[in-house]
Design an enzyme around this catalytic site. Structure first.
Site, short mmCIF file in Angstrom:
data_model
loop_
_atom_site.label_atom_id
_atom_site.label_comp_id
_atom_site.label_asym_id
_atom_site.label_seq_id
_atom_site.Cartn_x
_atom_site.Cartn_y
_atom_site.Cartn_z
N PHE A 121 0.86 -1.15 0.04
CA PHE A 121 -0.02 -0.02 -0.09
C PHE A 121 0.95 1.37 -0.02
O PHE A 121 2.17 1.10 0.47
CB PHE A 121 -0.91 0.09 1.25
CG PHE A 121 -0.45 0.22 2.67
CD1 PHE A 121 -0.21 1.45 3.00
CD2 PHE A 121 0.04 -1.07 3.46
CE1 PHE A 121 0.51 1.42 4.53
CE2 PHE A 121 0.82 -0.95 4.46
CZ PHE A 121 0.89 0.31 5.00
N CYS A 122 0.32 2.23 -0.55
CA CYS A 122 1.03 3.75 -0.66
C CYS A 122 -0.06 4.75 -0.29
O CYS A 122 -1.24 4.46 -0.02
CB CYS A 122 1.69 3.96 -1.59
SG CYS A 122 0.82 3.68 -3.48
N THR A 123 0.25 5.92 -0.38
CA THR A 123 -0.76 7.08 -0.35
C THR A 123 -1.92 6.99 -1.26
O THR A 123 -3.01 7.10 -0.81
CB THR A 123 0.00 8.25 -0.28
OG1 THR A 123 1.15 8.32 0.53
CG2 THR A 123 -0.96 9.38 0.11
N ILE B 242 -4.01 4.54 0.65
CA ILE B 242 -4.61 4.96 1.96
C ILE B 242 -5.68 5.76 1.78
O ILE B 242 -6.59 5.84 2.82
CB ILE B 242 -3.39 5.49 2.74
CG1 ILE B 242 -2.24 4.39 2.91
CG2 ILE B 242 -3.90 5.75 4.13
CD1 ILE B 242 -0.86 5.01 3.19
#
Length: 301
Positions: A174-176, A203
């Site tokens: 996952f990332c922003t 996210i």
């Protein structure tokens, strides 16, 4: 109320330089602020402005070659998140430094926010946060692995050094907003990992859609605009930016002896020289003078 649109799209631009000036002119026409990156591999960025202005820019981008299916995420702010508009030409829209990585040829399996908790709680799944260390420091998912990278370009080397830890594991990343995972999952597929997953929309989409009571997220999410951090419901968080190192600091961090507005914080106080700090103090004085006159200083966001 300002509309904030975060977007990215991988497609082939044969001549990204030719796209820059018309895009910048349209953004300036509608008084849009923010940053857009153009490269041969596509477009990436965050912009903010009026509803009509954002809609006009999004329509323009979707008319670019291969961008008809571009998706974006929206949030809102009562203050302008950016002071100016930049459209920059880059080698990559998110820098990984791996020329063989091509998300357009395939990525990991997308996982909707509603299904994310069940996936990452599975014992045969390793959850990896692909963001930089200062982002992870203010919030991440419960049980996620922090590679402690200072830049995304360090991720391939970290994987090479740690890949044996994940033998026979499914990988969830996952990332922003999702863009880094487009590349990191394509990279892992190229490294022979059989099952790779990533959080669709990143996210930000998770915090927008998953109620706080059902969440496995702990802390705040760093964002690259004047809000600095957001929480569930994309509500603006308590963090501010250290203008010396551009890393997030909490209200508690501002009370530490190491904090001096525009000069240092607990993260960077030992990273800069006294000459650096003298320059930063002069810059901060100019920022304060500009603010007192009701002007915008080029050293601020």
């Amino acid at each position: 109320m300002y509309t904030i649109a975060a977007l990215y799209h991988f497609t082939r631009f044969d001549d990204p330089a030719s796209l820059r000036d018309p895009l910048l002119a349209l953004c300036n026409q509608h008084r849009i602020g923010g940053t857009l990156l153009l490269a041969r591999e596509g477009i990436n960025g965050t912009i903010a402005g009026t509803r009509d202005g954002i809609d006009a820019v999004l329509a323009h981008i979707r008319a670019l070659p291969g961008c008809a299916t571009l998706e974006h995420k929206e949030s809102f702010s009562e203050v302008p998140p950016f002071n100016r508009m930049k459209v920059r030409l880059k080698k990559e829209i998110v820098t990984m430094g791996q020329p063989d990585v091509n998300p357009a040829e395939g990525t990991g399996h997308y996982v909707d926010p509603a299904d994310w908790n069940a996936l990452i709680k599975s014992p045969d799944v390793a959850v990896i946060d692909t963001r930089n260390d200062y982002e992870v420091a203010i919030g991440t998912f419960d049980g996620a692995i922090d590679p402690q990278t200072k830049s995304f370009g360090e991720f391939p080397a970290w994987w090479e050094e740690n890949k044996e830890r994940f033998h026979n594991k499914k990988i969830a990343m996952f990332c922003t907003g999702g863009i880094r995972c487009e590349k990191s999952t394509n990279f892992l597929i190229g490294q022979g990992v059989d099952e790779v997953y990533h959080l669709k929309g990143g996210i930000l989409k998770y915090l927008e859609e998953v109620p706080a009571d059902d969440s496995t997220w702990d802390g705040e999410c760093f964002v690259f605009d004047a809000r600095v951090s957001v929480g569930h419901g994309l509500k603006e968080g308590p963090h501010q930016l250290c203008y010396a190192c551009r890393r997030p600091i909490s209200p508690e961090h501002r009370e530490l002896p190491s904090f001096e507005e525009g000069v240092s914080c607990y993260q960077c106080v030992d990273e800069t020289s006294e000459d650096d700090k003298t320059r930063f103090r002069e810059r901060q004085k100019q920022v304060a003078l500009s603010k007192s006159r009701g002007e915008k200083h080029m050293g601020s966001l």
